[in-house]
Design an enzyme around this catalytic site. Structure first.
Site, PDB file in Angstrom:
ATOM      1  CG  ASP A 186      31.069  41.490  37.652  1.00 17.73           C
ATOM      2  OD1 ASP A 186      30.289  40.589  36.930  1.00 17.73           O
ATOM      3  OD2 ASP A 186      31.985  41.070  38.345  1.00 17.73           O
ATOM      4  CD  GLU A 217      29.959  40.706  32.834  1.00 16.34           C
ATOM      5  OE1 GLU A 217      30.685  41.100  32.563  1.00 16.34           O
ATOM      6  OE2 GLU A 217      29.452  40.284  33.565  1.00 16.34           O
ATOM      7  CG  ASP A 219      33.725  41.013  42.390  1.00 18.12           C
ATOM      8  OD1 ASP A 219      33.525  40.651  41.614  1.00 18.12           O
ATOM      9  OD2 ASP A 219      34.197  40.281  43.355  1.00 18.12           O
TER      10      ASP A 219
END
Length: 177
Positions: A14, A73, A145
């Protein structure tokens, strides 16, 4: 009787301009276990130094855990152009670290990740954290996260063996029959 080892290692990332979450899972496409999780925190360093830290630390995770594939992502939304540019550059550092380590890279939209892990593309952060904890049988709740990175890895694990065009669309614009 012990269970057979899971055959496939996935690194979920991420990316962020200050915090980049990562999670490593072993999976067979149906069962998954968490191998490692963490967060690259670059804080208040000068911008080019942040990118170097992100690259170096993600490259170190790749070298240590030797994933077969990396799931990252996609950037879908940012509040302003400057934020979008910085997150895009952080993604670039992440992608380069994975590719330099010989890892095949896949990208998923945030809605696809939430849909795969929670069952709805509009899930809240705490729902993602809770489902990641449950799906991976974690003893504690991962940070935001870390949870996002593990969710991205789980999304890829759930998508294994499904052709790219048949994966969950994030919106009607993404849908390709």
């Amino acid at each position: 009787m012990s269970q057979p080892p899971l055959r496939h290692r996935v690194l979920g990332i991420d990316p962020g301009s200050r915090n980049t979450g990562y999670g490593v899972i072993d999976t067979d496409g149906q069962r998954s276990i968490c191998i490692a999780r963490g967060c690259v925190r670059v804080g208040q360093h000068a911008w080019p130094d942040r990118l170097g830290l992100i690259f170096d630390q993600v490259a170190a995770v790749v070298a240590e855990h030797r994933p077969h594939e990396m799931a990252v992502e996609q950037l879908i939304f940012a509040r302003d152009a400057t934020a979008a540019l910085k997150i895009g550059q952080a993604r670039g550092a992440v992608l380069c670290a994975g590719l330099k380590g010989g890892v095949v890279v896949h990208e998923y939209s945030p809605k696809s990740v939430k849909l795969a892990v929670v069952g709805t593309g509009n899930a809240e952060k705490f729902q993602v954290q809770q489902m990641v904890r449950v799906l991976l049988s974690l003893s504690d709740q991962p940070g935001e996260d870390e949870a996002d990175a593990l969710a991205i890895a789980l999304c890829h694990a759930h998508s294994m063996g499904i052709p790219q065009r048949k994966r969950a669309a994030a919106s009607w614009r993404d849908f390709r029959p």
